[in-house]
Design a protein around this motif. Structure first.
Motif, PDB file in Angstrom:
ATOM      1  N   GLN A   1       0.759  -1.284   0.151  1.00  0.00           N
ATOM      2  CA  GLN A   1      -0.048  -0.043   0.024  1.00  0.00           C
ATOM      3  C   GLN A   1       0.784   1.358  -0.057  1.00  0.00           C
ATOM      4  OE1 GLN A   1      -3.255  -0.263  -0.287  1.00  0.00           O
ATOM      5  NE2 GLN A   1      -3.114  -2.269  -0.394  1.00  0.00           N
ATOM      6  N   ALA A   2       2.143   1.161  -0.011  1.00  0.00           N
ATOM      7  CA  ALA A   2       2.969   2.380   0.237  1.00  0.00           C
ATOM      8  C   ALA A   2       3.599   2.733  -1.365  1.00  0.00           C
ATOM      9  CB  ALA A   2       4.191   2.053   1.049  1.00  0.00           C
ATOM     10  N   SER A   3       3.753   3.890  -1.605  1.00  0.00           N
ATOM     11  CA  SER A   3       4.298   4.489  -2.745  1.00  0.00           C
ATOM     12  C   SER A   3       5.942   4.198  -2.789  1.00  0.00           C
ATOM     13  CB  SER A   3       4.175   6.142  -2.867  1.00  0.00           C
ATOM     14  OG  SER A   3       4.986   6.739  -1.798  1.00  0.00           O
ATOM     15  N   PRO A   4       6.626   4.269  -3.643  1.00  0.00           N
ATOM     16  CA  PRO A   4       7.743   4.084  -3.536  1.00  0.00           C
ATOM     17  C   PRO A   4       8.647   4.706  -2.876  1.00  0.00           C
ATOM     18  CG  PRO A   4       7.179   3.759  -6.146  1.00  0.00           C
ATOM     19  CD  PRO A   4       5.974   4.418  -5.154  1.00  0.00           C
ATOM     20  N   ASN A   5       8.481   6.164  -2.868  1.00  0.00           N
ATOM     21  CA  ASN A   5       9.110   6.953  -1.995  1.00  0.00           C
ATOM     22  C   ASN A   5       8.893   6.847  -0.451  1.00  0.00           C
ATOM     23  OD1 ASN A   5      10.499   8.617  -3.838  1.00  0.00           O
ATOM     24  ND2 ASN A   5       8.863  10.028  -4.221  1.00  0.00           N
ATOM     25  N   TYR A   6       7.775   6.219  -0.188  1.00  0.00           N
ATOM     26  CA  TYR A   6       7.394   6.015   1.194  1.00  0.00           C
ATOM     27  C   TYR A   6       8.130   4.750   1.511  1.00  0.00           C
ATOM     28  CZ  TYR A   6       4.564   5.522   5.590  1.00  0.00           C
ATOM     29  OH  TYR A   6       4.237   5.273   6.402  1.00  0.00           O
ATOM     30  N   ARG A   7       8.119   3.717   0.476  1.00  0.00           N
ATOM     31  CA  ARG A   7       8.907   2.508   1.126  1.00  0.00           C
ATOM     32  C   ARG A   7      10.409   2.957   1.227  1.00  0.00           C
ATOM     33  NH1 ARG A   7       6.994  -0.435  -4.588  1.00  0.00           N
ATOM     34  NH2 ARG A   7       4.645  -0.894  -3.859  1.00  0.00           N
ATOM     35  N   ARG A   8      11.092   3.677   0.398  1.00  0.00           N
ATOM     36  CA  ARG A   8      12.121   4.216   0.881  1.00  0.00           C
ATOM     37  C   ARG A   8      12.423   4.879   2.096  1.00  0.00           C
ATOM     38  NH1 ARG A   8      15.073   8.127  -3.216  1.00  0.00           N
ATOM     39  NH2 ARG A   8      13.503   9.465  -2.568  1.00  0.00           N
TER      40      ARG A   8
ATOM     41  N   SER B   1       2.046  11.904 -12.310  1.00  0.00           N
ATOM     42  CA  SER B   1       3.561  12.344 -11.967  1.00  0.00           C
ATOM     43  C   SER B   1       4.238  11.224 -12.376  1.00  0.00           C
ATOM     44  CB  SER B   1       3.535  13.104 -10.580  1.00  0.00           C
ATOM     45  OG  SER B   1       3.310  12.008  -9.682  1.00  0.00           O
ATOM     46  N   ILE B   2       5.869  11.896 -12.331  1.00  0.00           N
ATOM     47  CA  ILE B   2       6.605  10.419 -12.665  1.00  0.00           C
ATOM     48  C   ILE B   2       7.859  10.831 -11.627  1.00  0.00           C
ATOM     49  CG2 ILE B   2       8.266   9.189 -14.018  1.00  0.00           C
ATOM     50  CD1 ILE B   2       6.892  10.269 -16.504  1.00  0.00           C
ATOM     51  N   PRO B   3       7.568  10.572 -10.140  1.00  0.00           N
ATOM     52  CA  PRO B   3       8.705  10.951  -9.283  1.00  0.00           C
ATOM     53  C   PRO B   3       9.966   9.836  -9.457  1.00  0.00           C
ATOM     54  CG  PRO B   3       6.972   9.892  -8.113  1.00  0.00           C
ATOM     55  CD  PRO B   3       6.699   9.963  -9.685  1.00  0.00           C
ATOM     56  N   ARG B   4      11.027  10.322  -8.888  1.00  0.00           N
ATOM     57  CA  ARG B   4      12.248   9.503  -8.917  1.00  0.00           C
ATOM     58  C   ARG B   4      12.391   9.152  -7.667  1.00  0.00           C
ATOM     59  NH1 ARG B   4      17.038   8.228 -11.302  1.00  0.00           N
ATOM     60  NH2 ARG B   4      18.602   7.754 -10.157  1.00  0.00           N
ATOM     61  N   SER B   5      12.228   7.677  -7.694  1.00  0.00           N
ATOM     62  CA  SER B   5      12.402   6.833  -6.202  1.00  0.00           C
ATOM     63  C   SER B   5      13.478   6.071  -6.308  1.00  0.00           C
ATOM     64  CB  SER B   5      10.997   6.124  -6.182  1.00  0.00           C
ATOM     65  OG  SER B   5       9.935   6.651  -6.546  1.00  0.00           O
ATOM     66  N   GLY B   6      14.004   5.470  -7.077  1.00  0.00           N
ATOM     67  CA  GLY B   6      15.150   4.550  -7.365  1.00  0.00           C
ATOM     68  C   GLY B   6      14.529   3.050  -7.607  1.00  0.00           C
ATOM     69  N   SER B   7      15.533   2.653  -8.409  1.00  0.00           N
ATOM     70  CA  SER B   7      14.814   1.216  -8.877  1.00  0.00           C
ATOM     71  C   SER B   7      14.641   0.172  -7.893  1.00  0.00           C
ATOM     72  CB  SER B   7      15.916   0.437  -9.898  1.00  0.00           C
ATOM     73  OG  SER B   7      17.373   0.282  -9.156  1.00  0.00           O
ATOM     74  N   ARG B   8      15.083   0.382  -6.594  1.00  0.00           N
ATOM     75  CA  ARG B   8      15.059  -0.786  -5.283  1.00  0.00           C
ATOM     76  C   ARG B   8      13.516  -0.689  -5.188  1.00  0.00           C
ATOM     77  NH1 ARG B   8      18.681  -3.127  -1.951  1.00  0.00           N
ATOM     78  NH2 ARG B   8      20.258  -1.837  -2.767  1.00  0.00           N
ATOM     79  N   TRP B   9      12.925   0.600  -5.226  1.00  0.00           N
ATOM     80  CA  TRP B   9      11.894   0.754  -4.508  1.00  0.00           C
ATOM     81  C   TRP B   9      10.472   0.674  -5.525  1.00  0.00           C
ATOM     82  CZ3 TRP B   9      13.232   0.095  -0.037  1.00  0.00           C
ATOM     83  CH2 TRP B   9      14.693   0.703   0.389  1.00  0.00           C
ATOM     84  N   THR B  10      10.617   0.450  -6.491  1.00  0.00           N
ATOM     85  CA  THR B  10       9.644   0.237  -7.519  1.00  0.00           C
ATOM     86  C   THR B  10       9.335  -1.118  -7.882  1.00  0.00           C
ATOM     87  OG1 THR B  10      10.959   0.847  -9.412  1.00  0.00           O
ATOM     88  CG2 THR B  10       9.989   2.782  -8.518  1.00  0.00           C
ATOM     89  N   GLU B  11       8.106  -1.323  -8.563  1.00  0.00           N
ATOM     90  CA  GLU B  11       7.495  -2.785  -8.758  1.00  0.00           C
ATOM     91  C   GLU B  11       8.102  -2.857  -9.928  1.00  0.00           C
ATOM     92  OE1 GLU B  11       5.719  -4.899  -6.998  1.00  0.00           O
ATOM     93  OE2 GLU B  11       5.195  -3.396  -5.411  1.00  0.00           O
ATOM     94  N   SER B  12       8.436  -2.017 -11.039  1.00  0.00           N
ATOM     95  CA  SER B  12       9.059  -2.240 -12.280  1.00  0.00           C
ATOM     96  C   SER B  12      10.577  -2.212 -12.324  1.00  0.00           C
ATOM     97  CB  SER B  12       8.647  -1.184 -13.270  1.00  0.00           C
ATOM     98  OG  SER B  12       9.158   0.008 -12.708  1.00  0.00           O
ATOM     99  N   GLY B  13      11.033  -1.923 -11.300  1.00  0.00           N
ATOM    100  CA  GLY B  13      12.401  -2.027 -11.079  1.00  0.00           C
ATOM    101  C   GLY B  13      13.286  -0.789 -11.919  1.00  0.00           C
ATOM    102  N   MET B  14      12.633   0.245 -12.340  1.00  0.00           N
ATOM    103  CA  MET B  14      13.063   1.307 -13.098  1.00  0.00           C
ATOM    104  C   MET B  14      13.102   2.376 -11.987  1.00  0.00           C
ATOM    105  SD  MET B  14      13.254   0.217 -15.979  1.00  0.00           S
ATOM    106  CE  MET B  14      13.367   2.028 -17.016  1.00  0.00           C
TER     107      MET B  14
END
Length: 500
Positions: A135-142, A348-361
């Motif tokens: 349920q967390a966004s990539p930035n929140y996961r980080r 939007s397309i925030p930069r989170s880092g590949s480690r935290w996204t589902e796509s790995g991008m």
């Protein structure tokens, strides 16, 4: 039940006989002395009182206390909130109504007297990160991972430990890659470091004990207020990490690993954070035009980014919103002079880092900030910005997927693409005095200039908040200081009102 304290009494009339029978059931074997000890320790004579509110000298409620008696022996337990106290009292009531026997020394049902689960902090933290992931966004996961990593460093029980960077790498893997792909095989050193942490961090029962948990929690708060090198971290960062730790402890309470959130054991003054925008970073219209012209003159790549920065200054878009713009987001794009257009923002397309996204991008398409999935926002398009966008589309055209702004190697524009051009164009556009000041220090300052200009020009916080994607409360708190000139105008009105 005459003479019982306020509350409810549960138990047989002959509690001594009931106690004896219960003890005989529990003790099927053992010496006579052991049986006598058990007989004195167990009872059905349970009296549970109503909740008590605990207040400080100012009359403010600080906690709620549950009081109950087992065989006339008084027991008390305090909780920071009514809900926790009610939950504990309900458990006692339920056990008594079911006819369970209670221990007079601990005050708890005998059925609760079972070996505690030996779960260490790091084992719990792995489960917590996994529970929050979906349920967390990539930035929140980080953000969750950063807070858990720093907290774990304060909860290690051994002075002799593996290399810090290896431990932090193991924690980053445990809080990200391991969750996405449990079958992934990392470097053996990372696996070994993670295994070491599971064995050598404090147990959750230790954190739950007031005498030991308070010291450990205070050590964790000190660690959260520091960077990795020991220097003081920004107040916003410290407070954000503390919120994650608080939520993690709440999750432990929900899971039954803790009875009370250990953060309530210590008094901690949160560092004051600055939420308002510094007016010194906000550019005026002349400075903004100089900057945009410098971007265009910078290079071919700079010319492609002029309208990108223009979207931040004239429409108040966040960088990740401007990067996500497609032709379909242009609700109206007029070609007549002095005619306003409109954006209809969807993503939007925030930069989170590949480690935290589902796509790995490194970047992943996301909903608009602070908005639900599928929610949209309409933003006015300044006539000058409409002209810039028409020129951009006519000269460079959109990407095949509809993106208006394209990175150096195709795809959406990234911060690596625009930051270098931003700083070099800023140095070329501003005077030496301006360049040495905080003025236009980051691209986000262009958005700050747009929103503060809207607020001063319209005097309509509700409308400006809708355009900017803020609540009215946040808008006024963040941008009130940036409405330059309002103070002098107010002083003139006061002067006029006081002159005869």
């Amino acid at each position: 039940m005459t003479g019982a304290p306020r509350g409810t009494r549960h138990g047989a009339s002959n509690s001594r006989t009931a106690t004896y029978e219960s003890a005989e059931v529990i003790l099927n074997s053992g010496s006579r002395s052991m049986k006598k000890e058990a007989l004195a320790d167990l009872s059905y004579d349970v009296r549970i009182q109503n909740l008590e509110k605990r207040r400080n000298r100012d009359g403010k409620i600080t906690s709620f206390r549950v009081c109950w008696r087992i065989n006339k022996r008084l027991h008390r337990r305090s909780f920071p909130s009514r809900s926790l106290a009610d939950a504990f009292r309900s458990e006692l009531m339920g056990a008594a109504k079911r006819g369970e026997v209670f221990r007079s020394d601990t005050g708890e049902p005998a059925s609760w007297d079972r070996p505690k689960q030996q779960i260490t902090w790091f084992t719990f933290a792995e489960g917590y990160a996994a529970a929050k992931w979906q349920q967390a966004s990539p930035n929140y996961r980080r953000g969750i991972a950063e807070a858990l990593i720093d907290s774990t460093e304060a909860f290690i029980t051994k002075d002799s430990r593996p290399d810090q960077e290896r431990l932090r790498a193991a924690m980053r893997w445990a809080f990200s890659t391991k969750i996405i792909d449990p079958s992934a095989e990392p470097d053996k050193s990372i696996v070994d470091a993670a295994s070491w942490l599971r064995k050598n961090t404090v147990g959750m029962d230790v954190l739950g004990d007031r005498s030991t948990g308070g010291k450990l929690v205070r050590a964790a708060l000190v660690r959260l207020s520091q960077r990795k090198d020991g220097t003081r971290a920004a107040a916003n960062t410290t407070n954000r990490k503390r919120m994650v730790l608080h939520n993690a402890f709440d999750h432990a309470c929900e899971s039954g690993l803790l009875l009370v959130n250990p953060l309530t054991y210590v008094k901690w003054t949160r560092p004051r954070s600055v939420s308002a925008v510094d007016p010194r970073v906000v550019v005026n219209s002349d400075q903004a035009k100089r900057f945009l012209d410098a971007v265009e003159r910078h290079s071919e790549r700079g010319a492609r980014l002029k309208a990108f920065f223009g979207c931040m200054y004239y429409a108040g878009l966040r960088p990740e919103e401007a990067a996500a713009l497609r032709v379909t987001n242009l609700a109206t794009l007029p070609d007549e002079p002095n005619t306003w257009g409109e954006f209809h923002l969807t993503h939007s397309i925030p930069r989170s880092g590949s480690r935290w996204t589902e796509s790995g991008m490194p970047r992943e398409l996301a909903p608009l900030k602070h908005r639900a999935v599928g929610d949209t926002r309409s933003v006015p398009m300044h006539p000058e910005l409409a002209r810039m966008l028409r020129h951009h589309l006519a000269t460079y055209g959109p990407a095949p997927d509809g993106h208006i702004f394209i990175g150096a190697h195709g795809g959406a524009v990234t911060d690596r693409t625009y930051l270098k051009i931003f700083h070099e164009a800023r140095a070329a556009a501003l005077t030496p005095e301006e360049a040495a000041s905080p003025l236009l220090d980051v691209p986000y300052s262009l958005r700050h200039a747009a929103v503060s200009t809207w607020l001063k020009a319209t005097g309509d916080p509700a409308q400006v908040a809708a355009w900017a994607g803020h609540s009215v409360l946040v808008l006024l708190r963040v941008y009130a200081k940036c409405v330059s000139g309002a103070g002098s105008e107010s002083l003139q009105k006061i002067l006029d009102a006081t002159q005869s």
